[in-house]
Scaffold this motif. Structure first.
Motif, mmCIF file in Angstrom:
data_model
loop_
_atom_site.group_PDB
_atom_site.id
_atom_site.type_symbol
_atom_site.label_atom_id
_atom_site.label_comp_id
_atom_site.label_asym_id
_atom_site.label_seq_id
_atom_site.Cartn_x
_atom_site.Cartn_y
_atom_site.Cartn_z
ATOM 1 N N VAL A 195 40.214 76.402 68.008
ATOM 2 C CA VAL A 195 39.872 77.294 66.894
ATOM 3 C C VAL A 195 38.642 76.807 66.142
ATOM 4 O O VAL A 195 37.990 77.595 65.462
ATOM 5 C CB VAL A 195 41.057 77.453 65.914
ATOM 6 C CG1 VAL A 195 42.229 78.147 66.595
ATOM 7 C CG2 VAL A 195 41.500 76.102 65.358
ATOM 8 N N VAL A 196 38.324 75.507 66.271
ATOM 9 C CA VAL A 196 37.126 74.967 65.627
ATOM 10 C C VAL A 196 36.543 73.872 66.516
ATOM 11 O O VAL A 196 37.200 73.346 67.411
ATOM 12 C CB VAL A 196 37.431 74.365 64.225
ATOM 13 C CG1 VAL A 196 37.931 75.431 63.266
ATOM 14 C CG2 VAL A 196 38.419 73.219 64.337
ATOM 15 N N ALA A 197 35.282 73.564 66.240
ATOM 16 C CA ALA A 197 34.606 72.438 66.893
ATOM 17 C C ALA A 197 34.146 71.477 65.809
ATOM 18 O O ALA A 197 33.606 71.900 64.776
ATOM 19 C CB ALA A 197 33.420 72.923 67.714
ATOM 20 N N VAL A 198 34.379 70.190 66.042
ATOM 21 C CA VAL A 198 34.017 69.172 65.061
ATOM 22 C C VAL A 198 33.015 68.214 65.701
ATOM 23 O O VAL A 198 33.244 67.727 66.822
ATOM 24 C CB VAL A 198 35.261 68.379 64.594
ATOM 25 C CG1 VAL A 198 34.864 67.315 63.571
ATOM 26 C CG2 VAL A 198 36.292 69.330 63.994
ATOM 27 N N ALA B 120 28.337 65.129 70.846
ATOM 28 C CA ALA B 120 29.039 66.297 71.374
ATOM 29 C C ALA B 120 29.922 66.902 70.284
ATOM 30 O O ALA B 120 29.812 66.557 69.107
ATOM 31 C CB ALA B 120 29.869 65.896 72.594
ATOM 32 N N TYR B 121 30.808 67.802 70.685
ATOM 33 C CA TYR B 121 31.721 68.448 69.752
ATOM 34 C C TYR B 121 33.140 68.408 70.312
ATOM 35 O O TYR B 121 33.361 68.735 71.493
ATOM 36 C CB TYR B 121 31.328 69.908 69.509
ATOM 37 C CG TYR B 121 30.029 70.068 68.758
ATOM 38 C CD1 TYR B 121 30.022 70.245 67.373
ATOM 39 C CD2 TYR B 121 28.816 70.027 69.432
ATOM 40 C CE1 TYR B 121 28.822 70.391 66.674
ATOM 41 C CE2 TYR B 121 27.621 70.169 68.750
ATOM 42 C CZ TYR B 121 27.630 70.348 67.371
ATOM 43 O OH TYR B 121 26.447 70.486 66.687
ATOM 44 N N ALA B 122 34.066 67.990 69.466
ATOM 45 C CA ALA B 122 35.471 67.999 69.853
ATOM 46 C C ALA B 122 36.058 69.363 69.531
ATOM 47 O O ALA B 122 35.903 69.868 68.418
ATOM 48 C CB ALA B 122 36.240 66.905 69.110
ATOM 49 N N LEU B 123 36.723 69.972 70.506
ATOM 50 C CA LEU B 123 37.393 71.250 70.291
ATOM 51 C C LEU B 123 38.821 70.973 69.841
ATOM 52 O O LEU B 123 39.562 70.252 70.529
ATOM 53 C CB LEU B 123 37.402 72.073 71.585
ATOM 54 C CG LEU B 123 36.031 72.480 72.129
ATOM 55 C CD1 LEU B 123 36.195 73.219 73.451
ATOM 56 C CD2 LEU B 123 35.270 73.343 71.121
ATOM 57 N N LEU B 124 39.215 71.541 68.701
ATOM 58 C CA LEU B 124 40.542 71.304 68.141
ATOM 59 C C LEU B 124 41.311 72.611 68.050
ATOM 60 O O LEU B 124 40.732 73.677 67.775
ATOM 61 C CB LEU B 124 40.445 70.685 66.745
ATOM 62 C CG LEU B 124 39.617 69.412 66.586
ATOM 63 C CD1 LEU B 124 39.709 68.930 65.135
ATOM 64 C CD2 LEU B 124 40.063 68.317 67.536
ATOM 65 N N ASP B 125 42.636 72.517 68.253
ATOM 66 C CA ASP B 125 43.467 73.709 68.067
ATOM 67 C C ASP B 125 43.943 73.759 66.620
ATOM 68 O O ASP B 125 43.525 72.952 65.780
ATOM 69 C CB ASP B 125 44.626 73.734 69.068
ATOM 70 C CG ASP B 125 45.744 72.766 68.703
ATOM 71 O OD1 ASP B 125 45.528 71.873 67.846
ATOM 72 O OD2 ASP B 125 46.845 72.888 69.262
ATOM 73 N N GLU B 126 44.836 74.696 66.320
ATOM 74 C CA GLU B 126 45.278 74.890 64.937
ATOM 75 C C GLU B 126 46.081 73.721 64.398
ATOM 76 O O GLU B 126 46.279 73.608 63.172
ATOM 77 C CB GLU B 126 46.116 76.162 64.844
ATOM 78 C CG GLU B 126 47.381 76.133 65.686
ATOM 79 C CD GLU B 126 48.117 77.451 65.675
ATOM 80 O OE1 GLU B 126 47.584 78.434 65.104
ATOM 81 O OE2 GLU B 126 49.227 77.515 66.236
ATOM 82 N N VAL C 139 33.599 79.203 68.889
ATOM 83 C CA VAL C 139 34.386 78.791 67.723
ATOM 84 C C VAL C 139 33.449 78.242 66.662
ATOM 85 O O VAL C 139 32.382 77.708 66.979
ATOM 86 C CB VAL C 139 35.436 77.715 68.095
ATOM 87 C CG1 VAL C 139 36.483 78.280 69.029
ATOM 88 C CG2 VAL C 139 34.772 76.485 68.711
ATOM 89 N N PRO C 140 33.821 78.373 65.374
ATOM 90 C CA PRO C 140 32.968 77.835 64.314
ATOM 91 C C PRO C 140 32.977 76.307 64.291
ATOM 92 O O PRO C 140 33.945 75.675 64.709
ATOM 93 C CB PRO C 140 33.594 78.401 63.038
ATOM 94 C CG PRO C 140 35.014 78.675 63.399
ATOM 95 C CD PRO C 140 34.995 79.082 64.830
ATOM 96 N N VAL C 141 31.891 75.758 63.805
ATOM 97 C CA VAL C 141 31.768 74.308 63.667
ATOM 98 C C VAL C 141 32.294 73.891 62.301
ATOM 99 O O VAL C 141 31.948 74.493 61.277
ATOM 100 C CB VAL C 141 30.303 73.863 63.822
ATOM 101 C CG1 VAL C 141 30.160 72.370 63.517
ATOM 102 C CG2 VAL C 141 29.807 74.173 65.221
ATOM 103 N N VAL C 142 33.160 72.881 62.283
ATOM 104 C CA VAL C 142 33.698 72.342 61.041
ATOM 105 C C VAL C 142 33.049 70.992 60.771
ATOM 106 O O VAL C 142 33.194 70.062 61.575
ATOM 107 C CB VAL C 142 35.230 72.182 61.108
ATOM 108 C CG1 VAL C 142 35.736 71.461 59.856
ATOM 109 C CG2 VAL C 142 35.901 73.537 61.236
ATOM 110 N N PHE D 251 42.723 69.277 57.906
ATOM 111 C CA PHE D 251 43.827 70.235 57.905
ATOM 112 C C PHE D 251 43.613 71.336 56.868
ATOM 113 O O PHE D 251 44.022 72.481 57.088
ATOM 114 C CB PHE D 251 45.154 69.520 57.653
ATOM 115 C CG PHE D 251 45.775 68.974 58.901
ATOM 116 C CD1 PHE D 251 46.307 69.829 59.861
ATOM 117 C CD2 PHE D 251 45.809 67.608 59.137
ATOM 118 C CE1 PHE D 251 46.875 69.341 61.023
ATOM 119 C CE2 PHE D 251 46.369 67.112 60.308
ATOM 120 C CZ PHE D 251 46.911 67.976 61.248
ATOM 121 N N ALA D 252 42.965 71.015 55.755
ATOM 122 C CA ALA D 252 42.658 72.049 54.765
ATOM 123 C C ALA D 252 41.712 73.081 55.363
ATOM 124 O O ALA D 252 41.880 74.291 55.162
ATOM 125 C CB ALA D 252 42.052 71.424 53.513
ATOM 126 N N ALA D 253 40.714 72.612 56.122
ATOM 127 C CA ALA D 253 39.792 73.537 56.782
ATOM 128 C C ALA D 253 40.522 74.399 57.802
ATOM 129 O O ALA D 253 40.276 75.610 57.900
ATOM 130 C CB ALA D 253 38.664 72.751 57.446
#
Length: 246
Positions: free
Chosen positions: A123-126, A131-137, A151-154, A169-171
């Motif tokens: 749902v987001v990339a950090v 690189a960027y880590a892809l994270l689920d909810e 997915v949006p970048v956080v 987690f707030a994001a």
């Protein structure tokens, strides 16, 4: 015929009937045991109910689960009769695979399985190094990409300390609370702390969410203000009862 002879004859008849009942019961018992043995062999040892991996149906893999890996966990059970198949242990092995959030395994008689997967979808990339880590909810890492596109970048710390996890987690809470029409317009998210979550929409509008409290109300206020004040470049709903635009 004397009384004594008649009594003797009746006694003989009773003994004959008792013997008949005994042997009839014995025959039924032996027959029942034979049937039970046959049914047991058919259920637990017969190849008629043996698992055939070609008859396994897998669904719900989404974008993160390798179906081949799922099938690799099932292949070793080839030939095991379905009544003897340990679906609990098999489920635990599948749950250990990358991208699997949940799985339901059902016997599909006579020789198959139905495997219904729930995948962990990003749902987001950090940012993570170069690189960027892809994270689920649930903030579980489900992949790594050079450049995220879907997915949006956080911009939030990707570490295990309590402060960083709270901000992340707030994001994620904010993203999960957005209605589809608004979620699809989010280009990026920042969360320096758990009380300072901000999003930037694809038209450049900045939305200040503050903390993850009262998100349903905040999302409604943002949607309303975007319609009422389409030229607003900043929408601050950190206090949703007193929103601010500019």
């Amino acid at each position: 015929m004397s009384m004594v002879d008649r009594l003797a004859e009746r006694d003989a008849e009773r003994r004959a009937m008792a013997r008949t009942r005994f042997w009839r019961g014995a025959a039924w018992a032996v027959g029942g045991a034979a049937v039970a043995v046959a049914v047991g062999w058919l259920a637990f040892f017969s190849p008629l109910l043996a698992l055939d991996p070609a008859r396994v149906t897998v669904s719900g893999e989404g974008t993160t689960i390798d179906v081949g890996e799922v099938r690799d966990e099932i292949v070793p059970e080839r030939g095991v009769p379905l009544p003897r198949l340990d679906t609990v242990a098999l489920r635990e092995r599948v749950l250990g695979l990358s991208g699997v959030k949940d799985v339901r395994i059902m016997r599909d008689w006579p020789r198959g399985l139905t495997v219904e997967l729930t995948s962990r979808e990003p749902v987001v990339a950090v940012p993570d190094g170069g690189a960027y880590a892809l994270l689920d909810e649930d903030a579980v890492r489900v992949g790594t990409v050079a450049s995220p596109t879907d997915v949006p970048v956080v911009s939030a710390p990707l570490s295990d300390d309590a402060r960083s996890r709270a901000a992340l987690f707030a994001a994620l809470d904010v993203m999960a609370a957005l209605p589809p029409g608004l979620a699809g317009k989010v280009a990026s998210v920042t969360a320096d702390t758990q009380d300072d979550v901000r999003t930037r929409l694809d038209d450049g509008t900045a939305v200040v969410w503050g903390s993850g409290d009262r998100l349903e109300l905040k999302a409604r206020v943002v949607t309303t203000l975007r319609k009422a004040e389409p030229d607003a470049r900043v929408i601050d709903v950190s206090s949703p009862d007193l929103p601010v635009t500019r």
